[in-house]
Every structure is written in C-alpha cells, then in structure tokens.
Enzyme design. Structure first.
Site, PDB file in Angstrom:
ATOM      1  N   LYS A 165       0.816  -1.216   0.000  1.00  0.00           N
ATOM      2  CA  LYS A 165       0.000   0.000   0.000  1.00  0.00           C
ATOM      3  C   LYS A 165       0.845   1.259   0.000  1.00  0.00           C
ATOM      4  O   LYS A 165       0.447   2.278  -0.554  1.00  0.00           O
ATOM      5  CB  LYS A 165      -0.941   0.021   1.214  1.00  0.00           C
ATOM      6  CG  LYS A 165      -2.132  -0.889   1.076  1.00  0.00           C
ATOM      7  CD  LYS A 165      -3.206  -0.439   2.053  1.00  0.00           C
ATOM      8  CE  LYS A 165      -4.491  -1.213   1.862  1.00  0.00           C
ATOM      9  NZ  LYS A 165      -5.554  -0.732   2.763  1.00  0.00           N
TER      10      LYS A 165
ATOM     11  N   LYS B 232      -4.572  -9.921  -6.815  1.00  0.00           N
ATOM     12  CA  LYS B 232      -5.798 -10.114  -6.042  1.00  0.00           C
ATOM     13  C   LYS B 232      -6.920  -9.214  -6.573  1.00  0.00           C
ATOM     14  O   LYS B 232      -6.651  -8.069  -6.948  1.00  0.00           O
ATOM     15  CB  LYS B 232      -5.451  -9.751  -4.589  1.00  0.00           C
ATOM     16  CG  LYS B 232      -6.533  -9.883  -3.597  1.00  0.00           C
ATOM     17  CD  LYS B 232      -6.075  -9.428  -2.214  1.00  0.00           C
ATOM     18  CE  LYS B 232      -6.329  -7.952  -1.999  1.00  0.00           C
ATOM     19  NZ  LYS B 232      -6.653  -7.566  -0.616  1.00  0.00           N
TER      20      LYS B 232
ATOM     21  N   LYS C 132     -10.896  -3.725  -4.420  1.00  0.00           N
ATOM     22  CA  LYS C 132     -11.724  -2.543  -4.655  1.00  0.00           C
ATOM     23  C   LYS C 132     -10.872  -1.347  -5.051  1.00  0.00           C
ATOM     24  O   LYS C 132     -11.394  -0.360  -5.562  1.00  0.00           O
ATOM     25  CB  LYS C 132     -12.595  -2.227  -3.440  1.00  0.00           C
ATOM     26  CG  LYS C 132     -11.892  -2.124  -2.128  1.00  0.00           C
ATOM     27  CD  LYS C 132     -12.925  -2.033  -0.984  1.00  0.00           C
ATOM     28  CE  LYS C 132     -12.512  -2.799   0.240  1.00  0.00           C
ATOM     29  NZ  LYS C 132     -13.561  -3.170   1.142  1.00  0.00           N
TER      30      LYS C 132
HETATM   31  P1  AMP Z   1     -10.641  -5.392   2.721  1.00  0.00           P
HETATM   32  O1  AMP Z   1     -11.556  -5.065   1.608  1.00  0.00           O
HETATM   33  O2  AMP Z   1      -9.209  -5.296   2.330  1.00  0.00           O
HETATM   34  O3  AMP Z   1     -10.968  -4.695   4.002  1.00  0.00           O
HETATM   35  O4  AMP Z   1     -10.865  -6.945   3.010  1.00  0.00           O
HETATM   36  C1  AMP Z   1     -11.948  -7.417   3.771  1.00  0.00           C
HETATM   37  C2  AMP Z   1     -11.970  -8.928   3.818  1.00  0.00           C
HETATM   38  O5  AMP Z   1     -12.139  -9.454   2.490  1.00  0.00           O
HETATM   39  C3  AMP Z   1     -10.667  -9.555   4.339  1.00  0.00           C
HETATM   40  O6  AMP Z   1     -10.999 -10.715   5.104  1.00  0.00           O
HETATM   41  C4  AMP Z   1      -9.936  -9.932   3.100  1.00  0.00           C
HETATM   42  O7  AMP Z   1      -9.049 -11.002   3.296  1.00  0.00           O
HETATM   43  C5  AMP Z   1     -11.092 -10.348   2.192  1.00  0.00           C
HETATM   44  N1  AMP Z   1     -10.730 -10.155   0.774  1.00  0.00           N
HETATM   45  C6  AMP Z   1     -10.478  -8.982   0.146  1.00  0.00           C
HETATM   46  N2  AMP Z   1     -10.162  -9.199  -1.152  1.00  0.00           N
HETATM   47  C7  AMP Z   1     -10.222 -10.546  -1.331  1.00  0.00           C
HETATM   48  C8  AMP Z   1      -9.997 -11.406  -2.446  1.00  0.00           C
HETATM   49  N3  AMP Z   1      -9.668 -10.917  -3.642  1.00  0.00           N
HETATM   50  N4  AMP Z   1     -10.157 -12.742  -2.268  1.00  0.00           N
HETATM   51  C9  AMP Z   1     -10.514 -13.251  -1.065  1.00  0.00           C
HETATM   52  N5  AMP Z   1     -10.731 -12.491   0.034  1.00  0.00           N
HETATM   53  C10 AMP Z   1     -10.587 -11.166  -0.095  1.00  0.00           C
END
Ligand code: AMP
Ligand code: TRP
Length: 344
Positions: free
Chosen positions: A124, A207, A210
C-alpha cells in the site's frame, strides 16, 4: 465452528472480523469474507462480531462524504448477505473507542521490525513509503486491538490477512509474556474454502481488489446483470479447454480463478466443477458462470439498494451494535489498564 478449528480451552469461542469501508464491496470480499461470516453466524457457538473498520480506512485518504456512504453501503452489504443484527453484533469501529485505546497499548508492545515486515504495508505504501501515513504503518496494531478487545478466538479472513493475524498472536504473546499474564488468547485465523484468494479478472497474478484502477478487474456487489456478464465474458483466460481434474489447473491462474469462483458461488468443490465441465471451452463455461453469479448476487445487490434508501435505519442498527460491542470491550480494556499499571 468449522471442523479442525482448535479452540484455546481458557477462552470461550468468539468470532470477530472486519472489512474496510474504503470503496464498494467486491466479489472477493463476498466470497473470501462475508459469505463465510454468514456461515459462522449460524454455526459458531459463541458471539459473532462484525465491524466496518472506518479507522483503518482513513490510513489512506478518504473523502468524508464518500466514507460515510461507503460505511452505510458496507453495512447494507453485510445485512443483505445474511448478517442478522439480532444474531450478530454489527457496528462501525469508530463508535467503540476501546479499539483505539487498546491499539495505543499495542503500539507500545509491537516492535518496529515486526511492522516493517508486513507485506500489506509495503504494497500500500508503494515506492514512496516516507510519505505514507503513520497510521498505515501502525495499522496492524489497530487490527490486533480490534480482535483482542473482544478476546476473539477465531477470525475468518481471506488469505491476504494471514500475516496480520500472525502479528496479532505475536502481540498477544508478547503482552502476556511481558506482564506475566495469560490475558489475551492466541487467535486462530479461519481461512477456508475455494475462494480465500479471488484474483483479478484481468490478471491472474493479482488479487481482486476494490482499489484496482480497472473496474473490469473486479465484480462489484452493486454491478447489474449485464455488467457482470460483460466482465466475465471479457475475463482473461488461456486458449485451453477446462481440465477434468483439478491438478490440470496448475500453472493456469486465470482458469483456476474462474473455477474457484464457480465452486465458491455454487457451494461445491473444485473437483466437482472440473469433473462436470472438463473438456469444455471457456466460451461455454463463462456463460454458466455468469448465470450463477447473477443468480447469487442479484438478490443481494437489490436488497443493498433497498436498505440504502433508509440510511437512518442503518445508523440505528450500527449504534445499537456499538452499544452491545462496548459491553464486551469496556471491561477488557479496564482489565488491560489494570495489568499495565494505569491508576483509576
Ligand atoms: P478489505 O476489503 O481489504 O478490508 O478486506 C476485507 C476482507 O475481504 C478480508 O478478510 C480480506 O481477506 C477479504 N478479501 C479482500 N479481497 C479478497 C480477495 N480478492 N479474495 C478473497 N478475500 C478477499
Ligand atoms: N485488515 C483487514 C483488511 O484489510 C481489515 C481488518 C481490520 C480486519 N481489522 C480487522 C479483519 C480485524 C479481521 C479482523 O481486510
């Protein structure tokens, strides 16, 4: 609780997880996190606590109005996916000040060297780490506080969060050791299923996120049926047909990703997907995947849109959730202060 998950006998089982309201929800968040939160809400023996981590979101710039909207939209996403505020505690992090208060203590427990090894910070912060916020660097200490302020024993997350949960255990262990107590549990990550790492539709080595500048790389929970179908049709694949055994997905990251997404959406194994579709070209498999994705996601996005017309009701749910959360968090903070030697 899933089989094979070890519970520390001294601590009652309790589930906590969080998602950042830093943009719209993606299919990666849904399959890697929320869908599994909903399963745990039904199966876990103790409380299930789910959070919108707005204080984590501001470690990088967020427009205030957008942050407010995204927090409510994320709450709508949780509820539309099946998180029931009568069965789980649902709230936004900033309404429970104990998270930040415990995070300060953990800032004093965690070591600089531990933080420097965190891959999410490196990703990041990018090339200009000197210009990253101090909050972004300290982010994992706040995450450890989110979890440990509830003595949570199990944290369902995607694969990318594994390192942060290991750090949470390191912080708990050092605190327990330094103060000679057995106060914080050794939290277990729960990383299970076919979709613990959903990849970008444009690049099987990245990955799904968003924050990816390309909207075509991800499926957003608010995408309509035509948009979902269009993104899946254009998803990168290789020219080979689907294999009949999962071993045939090795070294085919884009093919594996679409098969994993199908398996997770349909609640079947990867082996079953390939045994049923082996030999088919992607031109035949992609429409089936689109149909399945629309069937599963359309009701959720419709319900999210309906909930978003009543933001005041969402706010009431979050305030009630915060009150419930505080009844667990406040005594744990007070005990922590006593252990550390703060006068009261
Ligand atoms: P975040 O959007 O980074 O706050 O992620 C929130 C949750 O979604 C966390 O448990 C991440 O590990 C999961 N997550 C985010 N992106 C992915 C992805 N591409 N595949 C699987 N899990 C994800
Ligand atoms: N770091 C997590 C992410 O980026 C979000 C998060 C913050 C979290 N606090 C948490 C996840 C506590 C699980 C438990 O996805």
């Amino acid at each position: 609780m899933s089989e094979g998950v070890q519970t520390s006998p001294a601590f009652a089982p309790r589930v906590f997880s969080g998602i950042q309201p830093s943009g719209g929800l993606t299919l990666g968040n849904y399959l890697g996190a929320i869908k599994r939160f909903v399963q745990m809400q039904g199966d876990a023996p103790g409380e299930t606590i789910f959070c919108m981590v707005d204080m984590h979101a501001i470690t990088v710039w967020q427009d205030p109005e957008a942050l407010r909207r995204q927090t409510r939209e994320l709450a709508a996403g949780y509820i539309a996916s099946g998180i029931n505020p009568a069965r789980s505690i649902l709230f936004n992090q900033s309404q429970v000040a104990e998270h930040a208060q415990l995070a300060w203590i953990f800032n004093c427990v965690a070591r600089m060297g531990w933080m420097k090894r965190m891959t999410q910070f490196k990703d990041k912060a990018g090339k200009n780490a000197e210009n990253a916020s101090l909050g972004l660097f300290g982010y994992p200490a706040l995450m450890a506080a989110d979890i440990l302020i509830y003595h949570a024993t199990h944290v369902p997350v995607g694969e990318d969060q594994k390192q942060h949960i290991e750090l949470t255990r390191d912080i708990a262990a050092k605190f327990n050791h330094d103060y000679g107590v057995d106060f914080f549990p050794m939290t277990e990550p729960v990383i299970e299923g076919a979709a613990t790492r959903v990849m970008s539709l444009r690049d099987g080595s990245k990955k799904m996120s968003k924050s990816d500048p390309s909207d075509a790389s991800r499926i957003n929970m608010t995408d309509d049926a035509d948009t979902i179908a269009g993104k899946i049709r254009k998803a990168k694949t290789d020219p080979e047909p689907l294999p009949s055994e999962s071993a045939g997905l090795k070294d085919r990251p884009e093919a594996r990703n679409l098969v994993n997404i199908y398996a997770a959406l349909a609640d079947i194994s990867v082996d079953q997907v390939v045994s049923e579709n082996g030999g088919q070209p992607f031109s035949a498999f992609k429409p089936k995947l689109s149909e399945l994705a629309v069937e599963k996601l359309a009701p959720i996005s419709a319900e999210m849109a309906r909930l978003m017309t009543q933001p005041d009701e969402i706010d009431v749910i979050l305030r009630q959730g915060a009150t419930q959360a505080r009844t667990i968090a406040a005594p744990i903070l007070q005990q922590t202060y006593d252990i550390v030697g703060m006068v009261r």
